[in-house]
Design a protein around this motif. Structure first.
Motif, PDB file in Angstrom:
ATOM      1  N   CYS A  68      76.632  21.617  37.288  1.00 36.56           N
ATOM      2  CA  CYS A  68      77.079  22.713  38.148  1.00 36.56           C
ATOM      3  C   CYS A  68      77.069  22.350  39.629  1.00 36.56           C
ATOM      4  O   CYS A  68      77.651  23.072  40.437  1.00 36.56           O
ATOM      5  CB  CYS A  68      76.164  23.924  37.988  1.00 36.56           C
ATOM      6  SG  CYS A  68      75.921  24.480  36.319  1.00 36.56           S
ATOM      7  N   CYS A  79      77.736  27.923  35.982  1.00 31.82           N
ATOM      8  CA  CYS A  79      77.747  27.282  34.669  1.00 31.82           C
ATOM      9  C   CYS A  79      76.765  27.992  33.740  1.00 31.82           C
ATOM     10  O   CYS A  79      75.819  28.644  34.176  1.00 31.82           O
ATOM     11  CB  CYS A  79      77.451  25.791  34.775  1.00 31.82           C
ATOM     12  SG  CYS A  79      75.775  25.385  35.219  1.00 31.82           S
ATOM     13  N   SER A  80      77.001  27.860  32.449  1.00 33.20           N
ATOM     14  CA  SER A  80      76.194  28.595  31.468  1.00 33.20           C
ATOM     15  C   SER A  80      74.727  28.169  31.496  1.00 33.20           C
ATOM     16  O   SER A  80      73.843  28.986  31.267  1.00 33.20           O
ATOM     17  CB  SER A  80      76.779  28.422  30.072  1.00 33.20           C
ATOM     18  OG  SER A  80      76.810  27.043  29.723  1.00 33.20           O
ATOM     19  N   ALA A  83      72.203  30.237  33.989  1.00 35.30           N
ATOM     20  CA  ALA A  83      71.614  31.526  33.612  1.00 35.30           C
ATOM     21  C   ALA A  83      70.338  31.318  32.808  1.00 35.30           C
ATOM     22  O   ALA A  83      69.344  32.019  33.029  1.00 35.30           O
ATOM     23  CB  ALA A  83      72.617  32.356  32.827  1.00 35.30           C
ATOM     24  N   ARG A  84      70.349  30.352  31.892  1.00 33.18           N
ATOM     25  CA  ARG A  84      69.150  30.082  31.087  1.00 33.18           C
ATOM     26  C   ARG A  84      68.005  29.580  31.960  1.00 33.18           C
ATOM     27  O   ARG A  84      66.867  30.015  31.818  1.00 33.18           O
ATOM     28  CB  ARG A  84      69.470  29.068  29.995  1.00 33.18           C
ATOM     29  CG  ARG A  84      70.349  29.624  28.882  1.00 33.18           C
ATOM     30  CD  ARG A  84      70.463  28.652  27.724  1.00 33.18           C
ATOM     31  NE  ARG A  84      71.004  27.355  28.109  1.00 33.18           N
ATOM     32  CZ  ARG A  84      72.296  27.061  28.183  1.00 33.18           C
ATOM     33  NH1 ARG A  84      73.189  27.993  27.918  1.00 33.18           N
ATOM     34  NH2 ARG A  84      72.699  25.848  28.515  1.00 33.18           N
TER      35      ARG A  84
END
Length: 119
Positions: A68, A79-80, A83-84
Motif C-alpha cells: 500500500c 489496501c485490504s 484494515a486488518r
C-alpha cells in the motif's frame, strides 16, 4: 535523488530514512560509489510511512502494508491489509486502556481509603 535530497523533499531526517531502510520499509538502490539513490516515488512512500507511524502503528505493522505504501493513503489506507492491521492495533490499544482503567480504579480506591492524603 540522494538521501539528503529525499529527506528535504519528504520533510524528515536522514536518520529517519536510514531507520526506515533498516526496518525494511524503504529500499534504495545503491550507486557504484555506494550512495543511496531514490526515485520520485520514495517521497510518497516516506510520507505514508510517517503518517502510519504517527497514528500509532509500529514499523512491523507498516511492513505488513508494503504493497500500500506507494499509493496515496492520506485520505485513509486503501489496501485490504491495512484494515486488518489497523483493527488489530486498535484492539491492542483498547486492551491497554482497559488495563490502565483497572489500575486507575484501584489507585482511586486506595486514595479514597486514606483521607489524610492530599490529592
Amino acid at each position: 535523488m540522494l538521501i539528503g535530497e529525499l529527506a528535504n523533499a519528504a520533510g524528515t531526517t536522514i536518520r529517519a530514512l536510514r531507520y526506515y531502510e533498516q526496518q525494511d520499509l524503504l529500499h534504495p538502490r545503491r550507486a557504484p560509489n555506494g550512495y543511496r539513490e531514490y526515485d520520485e516515488t520514495a517521497v510518497g512512500r516516506v510520507a505514508n510511512i510517517k503518517l502510519l507511524l504517527s497514528i500509532g502503528l509500529t514499523a512491523n505493522d507498516v511492513r505488513a502494508l508494503l504493497p500500500c505504501l506507494d499509493q496515496d493513503i492520506a485520505d485513509g489506507p486503501v489496501c485490504s491489509a491495512s484494515a486488518r492491521v489497523i483493527a488489530r492495533r486498535l484492539a491492542d490499544v483498547e486492551e491497554k486502556i482497559a488495563a490502565l482503567d483497572v489500575v486507575r480504579t484501584r489507585l482511586t480506591e486506595v486514595l479514597d481509603q486514606a483521607p489524610q492524603l492530599v490529592r
